[in-house]
Design a protein around this motif. Structure first.
Motif, mmCIF file in Angstrom:
data_model
loop_
_atom_site.group_PDB
_atom_site.id
_atom_site.type_symbol
_atom_site.label_atom_id
_atom_site.label_comp_id
_atom_site.label_asym_id
_atom_site.label_seq_id
_atom_site.Cartn_x
_atom_site.Cartn_y
_atom_site.Cartn_z
ATOM 1 N N ASP A 246 0.834 -1.208 0.000
ATOM 2 C CA ASP A 246 0.000 0.000 0.000
ATOM 3 C C ASP A 246 0.870 1.260 0.000
ATOM 4 O O ASP A 246 0.610 2.206 -0.756
ATOM 5 N N VAL A 247 1.902 1.271 0.832
ATOM 6 C CA VAL A 247 2.804 2.422 0.897
ATOM 7 C C VAL A 247 3.580 2.560 -0.409
ATOM 8 O O VAL A 247 3.699 3.658 -0.980
ATOM 9 N N GLU A 249 2.820 1.556 -3.375
ATOM 10 C CA GLU A 249 1.945 1.996 -4.466
ATOM 11 C C GLU A 249 1.741 3.505 -4.425
ATOM 12 O O GLU A 249 1.775 4.188 -5.456
ATOM 13 N N ARG A 250 1.558 4.033 -3.220
ATOM 14 C CA ARG A 250 1.358 5.487 -3.084
ATOM 15 C C ARG A 250 2.607 6.249 -3.509
ATOM 16 O O ARG A 250 2.519 7.323 -4.114
ATOM 17 N N GLU A 253 2.727 6.727 -7.101
ATOM 18 C CA GLU A 253 1.768 7.735 -7.557
ATOM 19 C C GLU A 253 2.290 9.165 -7.410
ATOM 20 O O GLU A 253 1.682 10.113 -7.920
ATOM 21 N N VAL A 314 -2.120 12.120 -2.093
ATOM 22 C CA VAL A 314 -1.611 10.827 -2.564
ATOM 23 C C VAL A 314 -1.223 9.933 -1.399
ATOM 24 O O VAL A 314 -1.559 8.742 -1.368
ATOM 25 N N LEU A 315 -0.519 10.467 -0.427
ATOM 26 C CA LEU A 315 0.006 9.646 0.671
ATOM 27 C C LEU A 315 -1.065 9.297 1.702
ATOM 28 O O LEU A 315 -1.028 8.228 2.316
ATOM 29 N N GLY A 316 -2.018 10.188 1.909
ATOM 30 C CA GLY A 316 -3.156 9.904 2.776
ATOM 31 C C GLY A 316 -2.776 9.316 4.121
ATOM 32 O O GLY A 316 -1.903 9.828 4.823
ATOM 33 N N ALA A 318 -1.111 6.790 4.854
ATOM 34 C CA ALA A 318 0.208 6.141 4.967
ATOM 35 C C ALA A 318 1.159 6.987 5.806
ATOM 36 O O ALA A 318 2.187 6.498 6.278
#
Length: 336
Positions: A246-247, A249-250, A253, A314-316, A318
């Motif tokens: 998940d991290v 992938e961000r 982005e 993007v990071l939200g 995370a």
């Protein structure tokens, strides 16, 4: 290369600092470590950060060798005291007067200098009276072995207490060295406001999150051979928290944002930390000279507010921002 004042002082440093944690003396051979220091000098980096505990004093020796022959007055050399060194006996750790006074002499010898520009308490010592620690630092300033005093990973209250004692003793705390990156923002809630109030700057480490923010680690793939995530000498342990799909992938982005600024992901990450007005410098490490040359290009970059907001989006979740994580960094029991 651009330069900034450190804390409420007249002392200027390069806004990119070369640091040799994990690498020099342990992860890479000395010749490549020395070449990386020379690459730093070539791009205008004048500030170098190390610690006696890195590779159990070997990193300081490598840095001293690499800087040999340079004009001392044109350099800013930082080191730290706290961690266990030497045979790691019962007095070879912490911020006691004994350990501080013995450690500075060892650091000066290994670095090949008569003084360090900044001497930092590597962590907060819960077992030594703060008055004892600050008195020892005050005495080192008066002897000229230390020009300025800083700390590392101290909480807001610890900074306030330390700064008050320093003022009483006739010197000032001018810096704190915390971990800080797009992914690790725990200093923003409490440490940065307290530091602004006290005239303390941040000297931030791991601005690229141990390499994760370079984008070289991809979700669903094995880490590249020879990368920090495969280093069994210590690097692997520090990077594990970020090695989640998940991290990763961000992070991928973020590439369009970096492209808009004509930056690499690593340059974007370093430049991001320097947008914080309380950050005086970002410490970069390197296993190859080319990494120093490339990452130093983050100096002087201005990221528009709308792109800073896009990064946050993007990071939200995370991002780790809990202020309590700073307190966790100082050991609650003796390591030796």
């Amino acid at each position: 290369m651009e330069y900034r004042y450190l804390g409420k002082s007249g002392f200027k440093i390069s806004e990119i600092t070369y640091g040799n944690w994990v690498t020099a003396g342990s992860q890479i051979e000395n010749e490549r470590a020395i070449a990386s220091v020379h690459a730093a000098l070539d791009v205008g980096i004048t500030t170098f950060d190390t610690a006696d505990v890195y590779a159990n004093t070997k990193a300081e020796t490598v840095l001293g060798e690499a800087l040999k022959g340079q004009r001392r007055q044109s350099l800013e050399i930082f080191t730290k005291v706290f961690g266990p060194t030497g045979p790691k006996g019962h007095n070879d750790v912490g911020l006691s007067r004994k350990h501080i006074m013995e450690s500075i002499d060892g650091s000066l010898e290994r670095l090949g200098t008569d003084y360090v520009d900044l001497y930092q308490a590597h962590r907060f010592d819960h077992f030594t009276p703060l008055e004892e620690t600050m008195q020892a630092f005050a005495d080192l300033v008066r002897t000229g072995k230390v020009l300025y005093v800083g700390v590392s990973e101290w909480t807001a209250q610890q900074l306030r207490d330390g700064a008050a004692l320093a003022k009483e003793l006739g010197f000032q705390l001018i810096s704190n060295q915390p971990q800080y990156s797009m992914l690790w923002r725990v200093i923003e809630g409490e440490v940065v406001p307290a530091s602004e109030e006290l005239g303390i700057s941040q000297v931030v480490w791991s601005p690229i999150a141990q390499g994760v923010l370079t984008g070289k680690y991809r979700p669903g793939e094995q880490p590249p051979e020879g990368s920090r995530a495969t280093d069994e000498n210590g690097g692997k342990n520090f990077i594990q928290r970020w090695m989640q799909d998940d991290v990763l992938e961000r992070v991928q982005e973020l590439k369009p944002i970096a492209d808009e600024l004509d930056l690499s992901l690593a340059q974007l990450a370093v430049a991001w930390t320097l947008q914080n007005d309380n950050v005086a410098t970002a410490i970069i490490g390197a296993s190859r000279p080319e990494q120093v040359t490339e990452n130093a290009k983050a100096s002087g970059v201005s990221i528009p507010a709308e792109l800073m907001e896009r990064i946050d989006g993007v990071l939200g979740d995370a991002v780790i921002s809990d202020p309590a994580r700073t307190e966790d960094s100082s050991p609650k029991q003796r390591e030796a």
